[in-house]
Design an enzyme around this catalytic site. Structure first.
Site, PDB file in Angstrom:
ATOM      1  N   SER A 142       0.874  -1.186   0.000  1.00  0.00           N
ATOM      2  CA  SER A 142       0.000   0.000   0.000  1.00  0.00           C
ATOM      3  C   SER A 142       0.902   1.224   0.000  1.00  0.00           C
ATOM      4  O   SER A 142       2.063   1.147   0.433  1.00  0.00           O
ATOM      5  CB  SER A 142      -0.852  -0.017   1.276  1.00  0.00           C
ATOM      6  OG  SER A 142      -1.256   1.287   1.650  1.00  0.00           O
ATOM      7  N   TYR A 155      -2.170  -0.775  10.086  1.00  0.00           N
ATOM      8  CA  TYR A 155      -2.301  -1.057   8.641  1.00  0.00           C
ATOM      9  C   TYR A 155      -0.977  -0.792   7.925  1.00  0.00           C
ATOM     10  O   TYR A 155      -0.499  -1.615   7.143  1.00  0.00           O
ATOM     11  CB  TYR A 155      -3.415  -0.184   8.069  1.00  0.00           C
ATOM     12  CG  TYR A 155      -3.685  -0.406   6.592  1.00  0.00           C
ATOM     13  CD1 TYR A 155      -4.393  -1.526   6.160  1.00  0.00           C
ATOM     14  CD2 TYR A 155      -3.244   0.505   5.632  1.00  0.00           C
ATOM     15  CE1 TYR A 155      -4.640  -1.737   4.811  1.00  0.00           C
ATOM     16  CE2 TYR A 155      -3.483   0.306   4.289  1.00  0.00           C
ATOM     17  CZ  TYR A 155      -4.190  -0.810   3.879  1.00  0.00           C
ATOM     18  OH  TYR A 155      -4.432  -1.019   2.539  1.00  0.00           O
TER      19      TYR A 155
HETATM   20  N1  LIG Z   1      -8.299   0.617  -2.294  1.00  0.00           N
HETATM   21  C1  LIG Z   1      -7.118   1.195  -2.086  1.00  0.00           C
HETATM   22  O1  LIG Z   1      -6.922   2.408  -2.341  1.00  0.00           O
HETATM   23  C2  LIG Z   1      -5.991   0.372  -1.522  1.00  0.00           C
HETATM   24  C3  LIG Z   1      -4.806   1.051  -1.192  1.00  0.00           C
HETATM   25  C4  LIG Z   1      -3.739   0.302  -0.721  1.00  0.00           C
HETATM   26  C5  LIG Z   1      -3.839  -1.069  -0.577  1.00  0.00           C
HETATM   27  N2  LIG Z   1      -5.010  -1.699  -0.886  1.00  0.00           N
HETATM   28  C6  LIG Z   1      -5.043  -3.145  -0.708  1.00  0.00           C
HETATM   29  O2  LIG Z   1      -5.725  -3.763  -1.783  1.00  0.00           O
HETATM   30  C7  LIG Z   1      -6.245  -5.021  -1.346  1.00  0.00           C
HETATM   31  C8  LIG Z   1      -7.687  -5.150  -1.804  1.00  0.00           C
HETATM   32  O3  LIG Z   1      -8.471  -4.202  -1.064  1.00  0.00           O
HETATM   33  P1  LIG Z   1      -9.678  -3.374  -1.697  1.00  0.00           P
HETATM   34  O4  LIG Z   1      -9.290  -1.944  -1.688  1.00  0.00           O
HETATM   35  O5  LIG Z   1     -10.141  -3.993  -2.953  1.00  0.00           O
HETATM   36  O6  LIG Z   1     -10.754  -3.542  -0.504  1.00  0.00           O
HETATM   37  P2  LIG Z   1     -12.097  -4.405  -0.382  1.00  0.00           P
HETATM   38  O7  LIG Z   1     -12.493  -4.218   1.036  1.00  0.00           O
HETATM   39  O8  LIG Z   1     -13.052  -4.001  -1.436  1.00  0.00           O
HETATM   40  O9  LIG Z   1     -11.632  -5.922  -0.637  1.00  0.00           O
HETATM   41  C9  LIG Z   1     -10.953  -6.682   0.338  1.00  0.00           C
HETATM   42  C10 LIG Z   1     -11.499  -8.104   0.329  1.00  0.00           C
HETATM   43  O10 LIG Z   1     -10.755  -8.895   1.286  1.00  0.00           O
HETATM   44  C11 LIG Z   1     -11.676  -9.754   1.939  1.00  0.00           C
HETATM   45  N3  LIG Z   1     -11.164 -10.169   3.247  1.00  0.00           N
HETATM   46  C12 LIG Z   1     -11.013  -9.412   4.353  1.00  0.00           C
HETATM   47  N4  LIG Z   1     -10.568 -10.170   5.377  1.00  0.00           N
HETATM   48  C13 LIG Z   1     -10.421 -11.432   4.894  1.00  0.00           C
HETATM   49  C14 LIG Z   1     -10.002 -12.656   5.476  1.00  0.00           C
HETATM   50  N5  LIG Z   1      -9.652 -12.739   6.770  1.00  0.00           N
HETATM   51  N6  LIG Z   1      -9.955 -13.755   4.691  1.00  0.00           N
HETATM   52  C15 LIG Z   1     -10.310 -13.696   3.379  1.00  0.00           C
HETATM   53  N7  LIG Z   1     -10.752 -12.571   2.789  1.00  0.00           N
HETATM   54  C16 LIG Z   1     -10.797 -11.438   3.536  1.00  0.00           C
HETATM   55  C17 LIG Z   1     -12.944  -8.923   2.075  1.00  0.00           C
HETATM   56  O11 LIG Z   1     -14.085  -9.738   2.317  1.00  0.00           O
HETATM   57  C18 LIG Z   1     -12.981  -8.201   0.733  1.00  0.00           C
HETATM   58  O12 LIG Z   1     -13.717  -8.951  -0.214  1.00  0.00           O
HETATM   59  C19 LIG Z   1      -6.082  -5.039   0.194  1.00  0.00           C
HETATM   60  O13 LIG Z   1      -4.972  -5.833   0.546  1.00  0.00           O
HETATM   61  C20 LIG Z   1      -5.811  -3.582   0.518  1.00  0.00           C
HETATM   62  O14 LIG Z   1      -5.087  -3.444   1.717  1.00  0.00           O
HETATM   63  C21 LIG Z   1      -6.085  -1.012  -1.340  1.00  0.00           C
END
Ligand SMILES: NC(=O)c1ccc[n+]([C@@H]2O[C@H](COP(=O)([O-])OP(=O)(O)OC[C@H]3O[C@@H](n4cnc5c(N)ncnc54)[C@H](O)[C@@H]3O)[C@@H](O)[C@H]2O)c1
Length: 261
Positions: A142, A155
């Site tokens: 991230s 985080y």
């Molecule tokens: N959206 C952003 O701007 C952003 C920025 C930096 C990093 N990320 C990273 O991208 C990745 C995807 O996140 P996103 O933004 O699509 O969010 P999101 O919340 O839409 O998707 C995350 C998914 O992970 C699943 N999840 C959570 N805990 C879990 C567990 N214990 N076991 C299995 N599944 C689990 C959730 O049910 C969800 O479907 C994450 O690792 C997040 O940290 C996102």
């Protein structure tokens, strides 16, 4: 582009946001995919959106924070796919709070899902990846791992850990045919950032009501008019997991529309 024809991929977090977009992208490029998520609701939504590729998609409920759940899920995924070439570790959670008010359980929960969970899935998948073709693992760091994100100590620590672990794994397995890379998303619309996900697991950023927004160095991408869709990260993940990324390992790619340059 059919870069994934004959390729077998396991994608965690496949029930929402970037993980779901990656499932759809790899299916569209001809791959066979197991989408795994803790949310059955999210996986149902993924199946609906991937209806045209139902023959190459299997969904699986897993809690990546739980060792026995991960063991069972990775074994099932590998058996279903007949092996494994690509692992995408997109599952994760975000919790925000004033650090002096953060309970130990909250802090360790974020590390348990994001860092320990990513380790568990990788550990269980490595034997199959060693036998895979052009094997690649794409992890989720991230922008918080490299640029200060206040109220997100747990985080940021978890994502810094994922990023460092990616480098260590890349060195350890480079000679044995597995590449390890990470993406550093930022300012991407998803369940985590704006509640637009469907899994029901995401809580949005949940910043404290009295958060000092001035502490965030920059919040807006230089490109475009705001947050970008999750497909903007999925396309980079798909490149990293394909043969197009065959000379890339042990590094990360930032995808934030220039929010942090
Ligand atoms: N959206 C952003 O701007 C952003 C920025 C930096 C990093 N990320 C990273 O991208 C990745 C995807 O996140 P996103 O933004 O699509 O969010 P999101 O919340 O839409 O998707 C995350 C998914 O992970 C699943 N999840 C959570 N805990 C879990 C567990 N214990 N076991 C299995 N599944 C689990 C959730 O049910 C969800 O479907 C994450 O690792 C997040 O940290 C996102």
């Amino acid at each position: 582009m059919n870069r994934y024809e004959g390729r077998r991929a396991l994608i965690t977090g496949g029930g929402s946001g970037i993980g779901q977009a990656t499932v759809l992208r790899i299916l569209a490029e001809g791959g066979s995919v197991v989408a795994a998520d803790v949310s059955e609701r999210g996986l149902r939504d993924t199946r609906e959106k991937a209806a045209g590729h139902a023959d190459r998609l299997t969904t699986l409920v897993v809690d990546i924070a739980d060792e026995s759940s991960v063991r069972a899920a990775v074994a099932t995924a590998t058996a279903t796919l007949g092996g494994l070439d690509v692992l995408v570790n997109a599952a994760g959670i975000l919790r925000s709070s004033h650090t002096h008010l953060t309970a130990l359980e909250e802090f360790t929960r974020v590390l348990q899902v994001n860092l320990v969970g990513t380790f568990l899935v990788i550990r269980e998948a490595i034997p199959a990846l060693l036998a895979g073709r052009d094997a690649a693992v794409v992890n989720f760091s991230s922008t918080s791992a490299a640029f200060a994100h206040p109220y997100m100590a747990a985080y940021a620590a978890s994502k810094g850990g994922v990023q460092s672990m990616t480098h260590a794994l890349a060195a350890e397995y480079a000679g044995r045919g597995i590449r390890f890379t990470a993406v550093q998303p930022g300012s991407i619309s998803s369940g985590m950032t704006d509640g637009s996900g469907v899994s029901g697991q995401s809580q949005g950023p949940g910043l404290p009501a009295d958060a000092d927004m001035g502490l965030f160095a920059k919040l807006s991408p230089a490109l475009g008019r705001g947050f970008a869709g999750p497909e903007t990260v999925a396309s980079v993940v798909a490149m990293l997991g394909s043969r197009d990324g065959r000379f890339i390992t042990g590094t990360e790619i930032r995808i934030d529309g220039g929010t942090h340059f």
